[in-house]
Write a protein that holds these residues in place. Structure first.
Motif, short mmCIF file in Angstrom:
data_model
loop_
_atom_site.label_atom_id
_atom_site.label_comp_id
_atom_site.label_asym_id
_atom_site.label_seq_id
_atom_site.Cartn_x
_atom_site.Cartn_y
_atom_site.Cartn_z
N PHE A 45 0.86 -1.19 0.00
CA PHE A 45 0.00 0.00 0.00
C PHE A 45 0.89 1.24 0.00
N PRO A 46 1.49 1.56 -1.17
CA PRO A 46 2.46 2.65 -1.23
C PRO A 46 1.80 4.01 -1.06
N PRO A 47 2.54 4.98 -0.53
CA PRO A 47 2.00 6.33 -0.37
C PRO A 47 1.84 7.03 -1.72
N PRO A 48 1.03 8.08 -1.80
CA PRO A 48 0.83 8.79 -3.06
C PRO A 48 2.13 9.32 -3.68
N SER A 49 3.08 9.71 -2.85
CA SER A 49 4.35 10.20 -3.39
C SER A 49 5.06 9.11 -4.19
N THR A 50 5.03 7.88 -3.70
CA THR A 50 5.63 6.76 -4.43
C THR A 50 4.86 6.48 -5.72
N VAL A 51 3.54 6.58 -5.64
CA VAL A 51 2.71 6.37 -6.83
C VAL A 51 3.02 7.43 -7.88
N ALA A 52 3.18 8.69 -7.45
CA ALA A 52 3.47 9.77 -8.38
C ALA A 52 4.80 9.55 -9.09
N VAL A 53 5.81 9.08 -8.34
CA VAL A 53 7.11 8.78 -8.95
C VAL A 53 6.98 7.67 -9.99
N ALA A 54 6.19 6.64 -9.67
CA ALA A 54 5.99 5.53 -10.60
C ALA A 54 5.30 6.00 -11.88
N LEU A 207 -7.64 -7.76 -20.17
CA LEU A 207 -7.20 -9.02 -19.55
C LEU A 207 -7.27 -10.18 -20.54
N ALA A 208 -7.97 -9.95 -21.66
CA ALA A 208 -8.11 -11.00 -22.68
C ALA A 208 -6.93 -10.97 -23.64
N GLY A 209 -5.73 -10.86 -23.12
CA GLY A 209 -4.53 -11.00 -23.92
C GLY A 209 -4.10 -9.76 -24.68
N ALA A 210 -4.05 -8.60 -24.02
CA ALA A 210 -3.60 -7.37 -24.69
C ALA A 210 -2.07 -7.26 -24.62
N PHE A 211 -1.53 -6.41 -25.49
CA PHE A 211 -0.09 -6.14 -25.48
C PHE A 211 0.19 -4.66 -25.24
N SER A 212 -0.87 -3.90 -24.98
CA SER A 212 -0.74 -2.49 -24.64
C SER A 212 -2.04 -2.06 -23.98
N GLY A 213 -2.00 -0.93 -23.30
CA GLY A 213 -3.20 -0.45 -22.62
C GLY A 213 -2.94 -0.26 -21.14
N ILE A 214 -3.77 0.55 -20.51
CA ILE A 214 -3.57 0.87 -19.10
C ILE A 214 -3.76 -0.35 -18.22
N VAL A 215 -4.81 -1.13 -18.48
CA VAL A 215 -5.05 -2.33 -17.66
C VAL A 215 -3.96 -3.37 -17.91
N TYR A 216 -3.53 -3.48 -19.16
CA TYR A 216 -2.40 -4.39 -19.46
C TYR A 216 -1.18 -4.01 -18.65
N ARG A 217 -0.88 -2.71 -18.57
CA ARG A 217 0.30 -2.26 -17.82
C ARG A 217 0.11 -2.51 -16.32
N GLN A 223 2.45 -8.30 -11.66
CA GLN A 223 3.30 -9.49 -11.74
C GLN A 223 4.72 -9.21 -11.27
N ASN A 224 5.18 -7.97 -11.44
CA ASN A 224 6.53 -7.58 -11.02
C ASN A 224 6.56 -6.91 -9.65
N MET A 225 5.42 -6.95 -8.93
CA MET A 225 5.31 -6.34 -7.61
C MET A 225 5.62 -4.84 -7.63
N GLN A 226 5.29 -4.18 -8.73
CA GLN A 226 5.46 -2.73 -8.82
C GLN A 226 4.14 -2.07 -8.39
N THR A 227 3.92 -2.09 -7.09
CA THR A 227 2.62 -1.66 -6.57
C THR A 227 2.34 -0.19 -6.85
#
Length: 259
Positions: A45-54, A207-217, A223-227
């Protein structure tokens, strides 16, 4: 209204605006404090500052705008097709008893099935193509607009329709000038609801097999734990949906002024 009553109303209106303006910063501040207090796991549950950096890193990488265009194009195309189909069939089922008897029972059975339930079969039918993603967005939009149009047409004053028939109005003109315009306030409500639903169904679509898009990202970041990026993607999705909803509401208020 007395002067005191007007002042009271004006004060309440200003207070309401102030609360609305401060609500998001206040929420963000509480979120930051809770995330950094140690009460929760800051990794999960990262803080907003961490989210903004991401999010800034996402933008700098050049992927954000590609993902944004991919998601918005799916929403726009699916909304346009689903809304057009919903309006046409809604007018037909609402106006003609035989068409309603033929299609309405089927639509009422299919309507409660959520688009995400179709993800496995869509992958089997369409593979990882854009057609499957478009199908899912269209599915979510179509039934919402169809039901609103169907109800709106049935609510049109039958007296106006009978009067138009007595005056010899051609059927195609009556459908446009009497039925469709009379049902337009209901259709507008259905379309506005469908704007939000198109973003909900975007989740299932990507989720139905995209290779781009906000939900895909979002899925890749999870999967990479980049919360931080996960939360940033959710915020971007919510902001897009909010802007689309408010924009449609503004246009609808001007277009359907007699509501």
């Amino acid at each position: 209204m007395s002067g005191g009553g007007r002042r009271s109303t004006s004060t309440a209106a200003r207070l309401s605006v102030l609360v609305a303006v401060l609500s998001v910063p206040a929420f963000t501040g509480v979120w930051e404090l809770v995330a950094r207090s140690g009460i929760v796991n800051a990794v999960l549950f990262p803080p907003p500052s961490t989210v903004a950096v991401a999010v800034l890193e996402w933008i700098r990488s050049g992927q954000f705008f590609g993902d944004l265009v991919a998601s918005l194009s799916r929403v726009a195309a699916g909304f346009a097709i689903g809304a057009a189909g919903g309006i046409v069939l809604g007018v037909l089922t609402g106006q003609f008893r035989l068409v309603s008897s033929l299609l309405s029972p089927l639509f009422h059975i299919l309507r409660p099935i959520p688009p995400i339930a179709f993800v496995p079969i869509v992958i089997l039918w369409f593979g990882l193509s854009e057609t499957g993603k478009l199908f899912l967005v269209v599915w979510g939009v179509f039934f919402t607009v169809w039901l609103a149009t169907h109800i709106g047409v049935q609510k049109v004053d039958r007296g106006l329709i009978r009067a138009a028939q007595m005056l010899g109005t051609p059927q195609r003109h009556m459908l446009w000038e009497i039925v469709l315009l009379g049902a337009l306030p209901y259709i507008t409500v259905g379309l506005r609801t469908a704007v939000s639903i198109s973003f909900y169904t975007l989740v299932a679509a990507e989720l139905a097999g995209a290779f781009s898009g906000i939900v895909y990202r979002i899925e890749i970041a999870q999967q990479n734990m980049q919360t931080g990026q996960v939360m940033g993607g959710l915020a971007a999705l919510g902001l897009l949906s909010f802007v689309a909803d408010r924009s449609f509401a503004t246009l609808a208020e001007r277009a359907v002024w007699w509501r």
